[in-house]
Structures are given as structure tokens and as C-alpha cells.
Design a protein around this motif. Sequence first.
Motif, PDB file in Angstrom:
ATOM      1  N   GLU A 116       1.200  -1.085   0.476  1.00 20.85           N
ATOM      2  CA  GLU A 116      -0.024   0.106   0.408  1.00 20.85           C
ATOM      3  C   GLU A 116       0.626   1.446   0.120  1.00 20.85           C
ATOM      4  OE1 GLU A 116      -3.108   0.487  -0.171  1.00 20.85           O
ATOM      5  OE2 GLU A 116      -3.873   2.214  -0.023  1.00 20.85           O
ATOM      6  N   LEU A 117       1.475   0.836   0.709  1.00 23.47           N
ATOM      7  CA  LEU A 117       2.505   2.284   1.153  1.00 23.47           C
ATOM      8  C   LEU A 117       3.568   2.694   0.140  1.00 23.47           C
ATOM      9  CD1 LEU A 117       4.293   2.210   4.494  1.00 23.47           C
ATOM     10  CD2 LEU A 117       2.202   3.273   4.117  1.00 23.47           C
ATOM     11  N   TRP A 118       3.670   1.640  -1.156  1.00 28.79           N
ATOM     12  CA  TRP A 118       4.740   1.807  -2.132  1.00 28.79           C
ATOM     13  C   TRP A 118       4.127   2.375  -3.689  1.00 28.79           C
ATOM     14  CZ3 TRP A 118       9.671   1.233  -3.703  1.00 28.79           C
ATOM     15  CH2 TRP A 118      10.270   0.813  -4.856  1.00 28.79           C
ATOM     16  N   GLN A 119       2.709   1.568  -3.275  1.00 28.71           N
ATOM     17  CA  GLN A 119       1.647   2.490  -4.633  1.00 28.71           C
ATOM     18  C   GLN A 119       1.164   3.601  -3.718  1.00 28.71           C
ATOM     19  OE1 GLN A 119      -2.273   1.209  -4.350  1.00 28.71           O
ATOM     20  NE2 GLN A 119      -2.052   0.236  -6.333  1.00 28.71           N
ATOM     21  N   ARG A 120       1.630   4.190  -2.802  1.00 32.76           N
ATOM     22  CA  ARG A 120       0.891   5.831  -2.613  1.00 32.76           C
ATOM     23  C   ARG A 120       2.232   6.127  -2.320  1.00 32.76           C
ATOM     24  NH1 ARG A 120      -3.283   7.214   1.787  1.00 32.76           N
ATOM     25  NH2 ARG A 120      -4.542   5.342   1.762  1.00 32.76           N
ATOM     26  N   LEU A 121       3.240   5.931  -2.665  1.00 31.84           N
ATOM     27  CA  LEU A 121       4.328   6.755  -2.986  1.00 31.84           C
ATOM     28  C   LEU A 121       4.323   7.147  -4.834  1.00 31.84           C
ATOM     29  CD1 LEU A 121       7.047   5.171  -0.163  1.00 31.84           C
ATOM     30  CD2 LEU A 121       6.580   7.346  -0.236  1.00 31.84           C
ATOM     31  N   GLY A 122       3.888   5.795  -4.872  1.00 37.28           N
ATOM     32  CA  GLY A 122       3.582   6.407  -6.692  1.00 37.28           C
ATOM     33  C   GLY A 122       4.587   5.609  -7.185  1.00 37.28           C
ATOM     34  N   ASN A 123       4.475   4.510  -7.255  1.00 33.48           N
ATOM     35  CA  ASN A 123       4.945   3.003  -8.078  1.00 33.48           C
ATOM     36  C   ASN A 123       3.327   2.260  -8.674  1.00 33.48           C
ATOM     37  OD1 ASN A 123       7.849   3.373  -7.334  1.00 33.48           O
ATOM     38  ND2 ASN A 123       7.057   2.881  -5.296  1.00 33.48           N
ATOM     39  N   LYS A 124       3.467   2.040  -9.515  1.00 37.31           N
ATOM     40  CA  LYS A 124       2.429   1.929 -10.008  1.00 37.31           C
ATOM     41  C   LYS A 124       2.636   0.126  -9.948  1.00 37.31           C
ATOM     42  CE  LYS A 124       0.656   5.307 -13.012  1.00 37.31           C
ATOM     43  NZ  LYS A 124       1.565   5.896 -12.089  1.00 37.31           N
ATOM     44  N   ASN A 125       3.348  -0.700  -9.539  1.00 35.50           N
ATOM     45  CA  ASN A 125       3.562  -2.143 -10.136  1.00 35.50           C
ATOM     46  C   ASN A 125       4.097  -3.011  -8.652  1.00 35.50           C
ATOM     47  OD1 ASN A 125       3.523  -3.041 -12.865  1.00 35.50           O
ATOM     48  ND2 ASN A 125       5.843  -1.771 -12.762  1.00 35.50           N
ATOM     49  N   THR A 126       3.544  -4.223  -8.180  1.00 38.80           N
ATOM     50  CA  THR A 126       3.340  -4.447  -7.128  1.00 38.80           C
ATOM     51  C   THR A 126       5.342  -4.078  -6.506  1.00 38.80           C
ATOM     52  OG1 THR A 126       3.531  -6.976  -6.172  1.00 38.80           O
ATOM     53  CG2 THR A 126       3.221  -6.998  -8.628  1.00 38.80           C
ATOM     54  N   LEU A 127       5.084  -4.758  -5.179  1.00 42.46           N
ATOM     55  CA  LEU A 127       6.642  -4.312  -5.010  1.00 42.46           C
ATOM     56  C   LEU A 127       7.307  -5.651  -5.283  1.00 42.46           C
ATOM     57  CD1 LEU A 127       6.049  -5.629  -1.698  1.00 42.46           C
ATOM     58  CD2 LEU A 127       6.651  -3.162  -1.664  1.00 42.46           C
ATOM     59  N   ALA A 128       6.228  -6.987  -4.947  1.00 42.43           N
ATOM     60  CA  ALA A 128       6.679  -8.168  -4.961  1.00 42.43           C
ATOM     61  C   ALA A 128       7.994  -8.545  -5.735  1.00 42.43           C
ATOM     62  CB  ALA A 128       5.814  -9.461  -4.864  1.00 42.43           C
ATOM     63  N   HIS A 129       8.293  -8.334  -6.902  1.00 40.22           N
ATOM     64  CA  HIS A 129       9.226  -8.249  -8.136  1.00 40.22           C
ATOM     65  C   HIS A 129      10.608  -7.154  -7.919  1.00 40.22           C
ATOM     66  CE1 HIS A 129       6.501 -11.299  -8.807  1.00 40.22           C
ATOM     67  NE2 HIS A 129       7.290 -12.087  -9.086  1.00 40.22           N
ATOM     68  N   GLU A 130      10.058  -6.238  -7.440  1.00 47.04           N
ATOM     69  CA  GLU A 130      11.271  -5.124  -6.803  1.00 47.04           C
ATOM     70  C   GLU A 130      12.700  -5.776  -6.521  1.00 47.04           C
ATOM     71  OE1 GLU A 130      11.215  -1.866  -7.644  1.00 47.04           O
ATOM     72  OE2 GLU A 130       9.423  -2.300  -8.575  1.00 47.04           O
ATOM     73  N   ASN A 131      13.656  -5.035  -7.264  1.00 44.93           N
ATOM     74  CA  ASN A 131      14.783  -6.041  -6.458  1.00 44.93           C
ATOM     75  C   ASN A 131      14.950  -5.946  -5.103  1.00 44.93           C
ATOM     76  OD1 ASN A 131      15.603  -6.714  -9.099  1.00 44.93           O
ATOM     77  ND2 ASN A 131      16.448  -4.712  -9.955  1.00 44.93           N
ATOM     78  N   TRP A 132      15.183  -6.794  -4.719  1.00 39.45           N
ATOM     79  CA  TRP A 132      16.331  -5.453  -3.092  1.00 39.45           C
ATOM     80  C   TRP A 132      16.940  -5.364  -3.110  1.00 39.45           C
ATOM     81  CZ3 TRP A 132      14.172  -7.073   1.091  1.00 39.45           C
ATOM     82  CH2 TRP A 132      14.674  -7.371   2.351  1.00 39.45           C
ATOM     83  N   PRO A 133      17.016  -3.821  -1.771  1.00 38.87           N
ATOM     84  CA  PRO A 133      17.621  -3.283  -1.798  1.00 38.87           C
ATOM     85  C   PRO A 133      18.975  -3.373  -1.595  1.00 38.87           C
ATOM     86  CG  PRO A 133      15.830  -2.016  -0.787  1.00 38.87           C
ATOM     87  CD  PRO A 133      15.686  -3.517  -1.115  1.00 38.87           C
ATOM     88  N   LYS A 134      20.667  -3.022  -2.314  1.00 40.74           N
ATOM     89  CA  LYS A 134      21.587  -2.929  -1.898  1.00 40.74           C
ATOM     90  C   LYS A 134      22.601  -2.142  -0.988  1.00 40.74           C
ATOM     91  CE  LYS A 134      23.579  -5.556  -6.249  1.00 40.74           C
ATOM     92  NZ  LYS A 134      21.514  -5.900  -7.115  1.00 40.74           N
ATOM     93  N   PHE A 135      23.222  -2.909  -0.297  1.00 37.29           N
ATOM     94  CA  PHE A 135      23.440  -1.816   0.973  1.00 37.29           C
ATOM     95  C   PHE A 135      24.988  -1.701   0.612  1.00 37.29           C
ATOM     96  CE2 PHE A 135      26.226  -4.750   2.992  1.00 37.29           C
ATOM     97  CZ  PHE A 135      25.516  -6.467   2.567  1.00 37.29           C
ATOM     98  N   ASP A 136      26.032  -0.709   1.238  1.00 35.82           N
ATOM     99  CA  ASP A 136      27.016  -0.003   1.050  1.00 35.82           C
ATOM    100  C   ASP A 136      28.196  -0.162   1.814  1.00 35.82           C
ATOM    101  OD1 ASP A 136      29.585   1.556   0.340  1.00 35.82           O
ATOM    102  OD2 ASP A 136      28.699   2.677  -1.588  1.00 35.82           O
ATOM    103  N   GLU A 137      28.928  -1.201   1.790  1.00 35.03           N
ATOM    104  CA  GLU A 137      29.422  -1.298   2.925  1.00 35.03           C
ATOM    105  C   GLU A 137      30.091  -0.101   3.285  1.00 35.03           C
ATOM    106  OE1 GLU A 137      30.176  -3.286   6.035  1.00 35.03           O
ATOM    107  OE2 GLU A 137      30.189  -4.853   4.339  1.00 35.03           O
TER     108      GLU A 137
END
Length: 898
Positions: free
Chosen positions: A809-830
Motif C-alpha cells: 500500500e505504501l509503495w503504491q501511495r509513494l507513486g509506484n505502479k507495480n507490485t513490489l513483489a518483484h522489485e529488486n532487493w535494496p543493496k547496501f554500501d559497506e
Amino acid sequence: MPYLSIRRKLPSFRIVKTMEENKELYNFNEIEKKWQNFWETNKTFAAKDYDKSKPKYYVLDMFPYPSAQGLHVGHPEGYTASDIVARYKRMKGFNVLHPIGWDAFGLPAEQYAVKTGTHPAITTQQNIENMRRQIKALGFSYDWDRQVDTTDPKYYKWTQWIFLKFFNSYFDQTEQKARPISELIKKLDAGKLCVGTDGQAVAANLVPAVMGEPVGTRKWYELNKEEKEEFIDEHRLAYEDEVPVNWCPELGTVLANEEVIGGISERGGYPVIRKPMRQWMLRITKYADRLQDDLKFVDWPPSIKKLQTDWIGKSIGAEVDFKVDGFDETITVFTTRPDTLFGATYMVLSPEHPIVDEIATGGQIKAVEEYKKAAQSKSDLDRTDLAKEKTGVFTGAYAINPVNETKIPIWISDYVLISYGTGAIMSVPAHDDRDFEFAKKFNLPIIPVVEPEDKTLAQKVEKGEYCFIGDGIAINSGKFTGLSTADFKEQITNWLEEKDLGSKAVNYKLRDWLFSRQRYWGEPFPLLHCEDGSTIAVDEKDLPLVLPQVDSFKPTGDGQPPLAKSVNWLNVKLPDGRNAKRETNTMPQWAGSCWYYLRYLDAQNDKAGWAKENEKYWMPVDLYIGGAEHAVLHLLYSRFWHKMLYDLGYVSTPEPFTKLINQGMILGEDGQKMSKSRGNVVNPDKVITDYGADSMRLYEMFMGPLEAVKPWNTQGVEGVYRFLNKVWRMVIDEPNNIADIDADEETGRLLHQTIKKVTQDIDNFRFNTAISQMMIFINHINRLETKPKKAIEAFVLILSPFAPHIAEELWQRLGNKNTLAHENWPKFDENLAKEKEIELAVQVLGKIKDKIIVSIDADEEEIKQKALASEKVISAIAGKEIKKIIVIKSRLVNIVIG
RNA sequence: GCCGAAGUGGCGGAACUGGCAGACGCGCAGGAUUCAAAAUCCUGUCCUCGCAAGAGGGUGUGGGUUCAAUUCCCACCUUCGGCACCA
């Protein structure tokens, strides 16, 4: 009264203010329904068979029994954990298979049917519907198109098919694997094998003219039709046998050893008695070694491996022949301590040992008879109950100890089991607890033959006051005296073999699996009993053999299953005109669960249980999560079935489940096991109604380590609910505070630390600490005036496996059109996650005196200087000599003074 | 009896490979907001002594190793889980 006028104005002001803010509450109910519908209609979680573009990941839950009580808060624990992993792996780019189904055969539905006459299929379907509703309400990312139901004929058709594989296979001793029985017949026909004296197949001597056939063996062609059939039947991996079984009169069925706990049925808690009956067995013992050895290939909790190892109970020792004095008879005993042979002062036979009647003599005959009768009528419960005090009687006969020709008395006692080893033991009271106890009670001699290293202990052993079961140095053992236990074992075994008095032997605790039940609600066996006494398999093309309708689900009480009363179904005319009767037993509940993970691979296939390509693509299961109560039963049985299928080429891996995790039990709020009678059962439906599925999921993961046993606390649910509300308000209530700005340094660092910790914690199944890190992040970000959108989006993504509905729901409200189920997992920078400055504790003699702040790349000298400059440190040193300064970078400084 | 796991605040738990014990959450106390409440926010919260600054103690119990132990070693106690005469 000026105050009054002010007060009167206030309410109107508040109304205006509220309208201005226009707060939108976190309506979990609406959001959760919305996204569950979205996922279902869009088949968001459908797994694609053989998608070569992605690595596969198979994450499996132990499927539930659809009980009338519905879901229990214990179920969602494991299911949430596996769902988090499934969702995470999808975002990491894996093609994820995450299925669910129903282990729906079983006693409760049948018990209910007996009571009310309602067909178990009806109750089962109702229960499945209810539990499916509950499971769906939790938002698990299952591929619902692969759902299985073990009671569906389309499913059990293949359970029966696998059973026929057992029935039509034998275990080849040389190859140590299952082969089609047709191959055995071929070899016998070709004369490569012949029939040994023990009824087993033996390699035929290819040059009989030189060696002569071994005594007693027979050629295949010498056997008549009945003998041939009997021989074949005795080699099948599924075979019929008249065995003493655990008969439970109350349930009207037999139970496997594993289903009987201390003489009481595991289900229902009814008494169980011993009774000989004709039963179907599966030859799991043939696989004992492989089931043991292959444990080294799987990544399971060591405790579970150990339980399986203990259950299989492999022990290596020797069989030794003792002559019976005055009889032309030999009694073979099994021992793991052939090195204690010189200490054998008497022998004990199980009361059921066949030789007992023959050797009982004179005045002892009556006592032996009485003892045998008493042992027979004892239930298992009584036998264990009375185990505290040993009983037994002397037979009047003597055996000759082969190592020193000593005459030793032969006793019978029920502490020796007929079903293990040879049903006879040599007793070495000086070095075996049970024998020691027995010898003390009946005043039998105790001869020490192993000396422990400990001198005081050795003296006690010498006097026969202490029973020493460990390893040591041999004493009183003729020419073997002085040897260590290990050396002795080896040498005496060789010696026995040379003199033809015994041989090396291996025994297992594991027994063949009693595979039939006298019940209605189970898979019928696809077998026919012909008039001539032979048993034949139903043709594969005629499967499934469907359960018939019956008038009554009651067992007959004498062991006749309900199916025996279904006359039309029971009697069959064979194509050749003969009459036959169907097998009326049904399979136990374990049958369906032994292979369900294979059906998920290809659930709709009606040509095969599963297509080979699907199996090659998806197997093995990468992660299997379920309760530890299945440590030996389900997991051992599945492994056994899998190995048989592997031998015959139907599956490509020797083990089905690569990694296993057991979730710990959830106790009631009172810290006790949840149970209806205690009234401490927590209903998941209520939790979902009050706080939502996301809170439920999050709480169950936040309670503590997945594997730990932990008590429920409703106030704890409130805590994670508050956290989700904070997350909600961050995006929804203050949308104007979110902007496309770069995160400040601290926020950026915390974000990367959070991504890192959540990522690593999911990888290590430490969901509780992942959640606490996300809480830390939210606590920080809520303090910011303006929130960087990118950081918030990344946060929503890492939250999504845990609380998927609110995240979508938040993902959509932030303006994203698609489900986040297949979004890339965020990467971290050491580098971004690293702190720039760190606080070090400064200790003097291990006690903290002060703290200093240094830059991350400060060298040791700089840290030392800074530490020594601290006033508190100076006063703690108080002019004493500094002996050593220990600097642990990024941790602390310890100044040792003296 | 044997085997396995575990004992940390009022509670659930955290602490990487021996390196600041108690993160995070609950509960509790005080405060802000409110006519009031709910919700929310802020502060405090291991124990003892002290107004405080501070001092001392503390990870089931008792010992040991170490500059340093919740972490390693030895003995014991308790709880939970499994097995139960398998020679």
C-alpha cells in the motif's frame, strides 16, 4: 467568567484543526483485503516451471492437517518465516516455488464420522475451506494453483502408484539399492541366483563342477509355483507379515511403534496392547545404513540428525555361538562388547525365544511356563512400568562359554527383547548396568574383565561393587589380558571367525515399518487377494482405486476394517475369470505426506505424479520449515520413500530436503502449552481482526529466535502494531514532509546499516533482530523534518517480506505502479554503512573509567595518547606503573597497571 | 536413568570470532497534549548506597584460565524437549 468564553471557542477550533489535518487512519483491514485480492487475481506468486533465466529456490512448509479447530498461532510462525524467505528470495531474483496443501487423511475426521455418520470427506472439505480462509488472511505468498489435498483421488492415485513401486521392487544387497522385482526373476531364471537356506537369494556358483553348490541351496527351477511366489513375496519392499502389533482397541487400529508412547496411543491417549495380526510392512530396515550415512549430506539441526541416528540405532558388534550343555543346540547371542566374553557369567533369553521350551528342565519347567505366560499377558505399558525391578527365572540348562569352556546358567527374562538382535544375550554383570542389576537380584557371579584407568574405581570394579561400562584394559581374559577395549574387540572377533564360533555383526533398533491400518479414511491398497492365496497388484492404469461409500465407519472391533463390509467393492472378478477380494486395510496418514513435496512440482499432471523435467528443475527442496515433532517420523519416512524413488530413477537427488529448520513452539500467555482445557489458546482470527495480519506476522517473528520456545503476549502484538502505525504515518500523514532530497549523512548511514542488517538477518533466519533494526530506523526517521523519499522507498521494500500488505500500500501511495513483489532487493554500501567516529571505552584493569571518541581510522598510538590524556584515567592510574596497554580498535582500551 | 537444548532486568529478548551486559519491544513511573479520556509525543527505568556527582555489585551456583568471560574449561543446581531395558 472570562474563562468560560475561551472554553466555548475551543471545540470549534479543534474541529477545524482536525479537518485541516485530514488524518487517514491505518486501516489494516481494508488494505489487507485489497492486496490479498490483488495477489490472487494477478497470480503474483505463480512459480514458473523451468525458468532458466533465474536460479530456482524451493521453500517448503510442512503442510497442515485440516482440523476442525482451524489454525493455531503455532502454524503461522513457521509459515511466516518461510514466507519472509520466499518473498525475499523473489526480490533477490530467484524463481521461487512456495506451495501449500492439506494432509487431510487422518483419525479426527474419521472419529467424527464414527460418532455422527457424516462422511469424513465432508468434514475434511469444510475444515480445508476454513483453514484456507485463515491462511489466505495472513497474506502468504503461496502459489495456490499447486495446492494438494492428500484425500483427493487425483492425488492418492499417485500415492498408490508409489506403493506399487514398493510392492514391485526388491532390495539388491550387492548394489545396496531397490531394483524392479522383474530383474530378480530374470536373474533367477537365468540361473545367476539361487535360493539359499535362509530363503534369501544367493549368488549361484558359476563353476559347480569345481566347488560344488553350497549345502542346502536350491536352483530356481527346482521350486514349484507356490514356492516361487513365496520367495518373490519375501523379497518385495512391501510385504505381508503376521506380526505382533500395537493394537489399540479404542481406535480400532494398529499403530506404528512411533505412534505409541509408553503404551498409550499418541493420538487420543488410549491404551495399546500387543496382538499378532496380518499386516502390510515396508522394508525400511534395508535402507538403515543409507538413511544413517546420508545424513551427512543435509544441513539439518544437529539435534534432529541425532534423533534420527538414535532411532536407526546402528550398533556394531559380534554374534557369538554358545553350545547348550547336554543338548545338540547352539544359542547365538549378539553383543557390542565381545571383549567382555570372559566376564559372561550367565545367559539370558527372551521369554519368547523358540529354544526355551526345549531346554527347560526338571523342576524349572513349571516356573518357566508361568513366567512365559505372565510376560505374554503384560502390555507394553506394564513391561515398562515394572521395568524398575528385574524379573526372571532359571531354565535349568547351562551354556558353554566358548572362550573358556565355562558352564554358565541360562535364564529367561523380559528385559531381553525377542525383536532385537538374536533375542538372547550373554550377561556380563561387571560391565553392563542391566546385567549388573539382574545379577545382584538373583545372586549371580560377577567377574570383572575391564579395568578402568581411575585407580579407586578399578578397586571397586575388582570387588564387584561397581559396574563399569566404559573402555579400559582387559583383565582376567586369558591370552587377551592387557589389551585395550578397541584392540580386544578386533582380535576376539577375528579369533571367533577363525574358530567358526561367531562373526562380526551389525544390528539396528529400526524395525520394518508397519504400514497398514484398519480404518476407513486412508488410501486403499491397490492389491487383490486371489482365491489361490496369491496377492496381485491392481494394474497401474486402473488407478486410482477409490474409497467406496460405506454405511458405517465403525471398525468391527476384531480387526476387520470398515472396508470389509463394502461387499460390492470388496469382491472382484479378474479378467481370467478368477474371483478375488480387495485388500481392506488402508494406508497410514504418513503415506500422503511422504511425497507431497514432489506433487507440488507438477500438481495438475494426470499422466504422472510429476514430470521428470519439473523434478530436475526444482528439486531438492532448498528450505524446509516445520515443527520438531516430525523429527523422526515424517522426516525418516519421506527420506526412505525418496531413496526408493531415487533408486528406480524417478527422482534425481538422494535426499529430498537440503536445509531444515524447526520453529519453536508458542506457549500460552501463562507460559504453559496451549490447550483447550487450560483455556489459554490464542486464536489467530481474533488477532487479525484486532491488529491485522501484518501485525500478527511481525509479532510472531519479533517474539524471539525462530527455533526457541516462547510464550505469547498480546501486549507484544500491540507493540509491533504501534510500529506499523508509525510507518504508516510517516508516509500517509505527512506526505508533504517527504521530498526528493539526498539523505543526510547520518540517515544515509543508518539506512545502509539497516539494509545490511536486515539482509544478513534474513539470510540467517534471525527475523527478530531484523525487526528491531527496522524499528531503530523508523525511530530515527520520524525525528527528521524532511524525509528523503529514496530512503523511505528502500525501507518499504525491506519491510515488505515481513509486513507485505502495508508495504504494498505504501509503495503504491509513494507513486509506484507495480507490485513490489518483484522489485529488486535494496543493496547496501559497506562504506556508507560505516561509522566515521566511534566511541571507545577506556578501562583500567578491566574496569571502565572513561569513554573517548576517535575517528574510525585512528591508529593505535593516537588512541593510546587520547586514552592516557583522560583525567579520569589519570586519577585511576594514580601514579602507578603502566605495565601494558591493550588497544582493540573499534572496541576499547585496557590499561594494565601494577 | 540416559541423551539433547537452555538458564541474562518486572516480562519477551539483544550482545559479531573472548572486548563497553541489557539493543529493540512490552510493562511501569513522571511529564507534554486534552475540559477529560483514548491515541500520540518526550524523559526515566538491572540492583544496592547516595539529594547529587559518584561508588560498589551483577548474565543459575561454586571454582578456574585471561589484561578482559554471558562467551572458554571443570563440578554442581534448575527448567524444557526427546528416548526409555535395543545387549
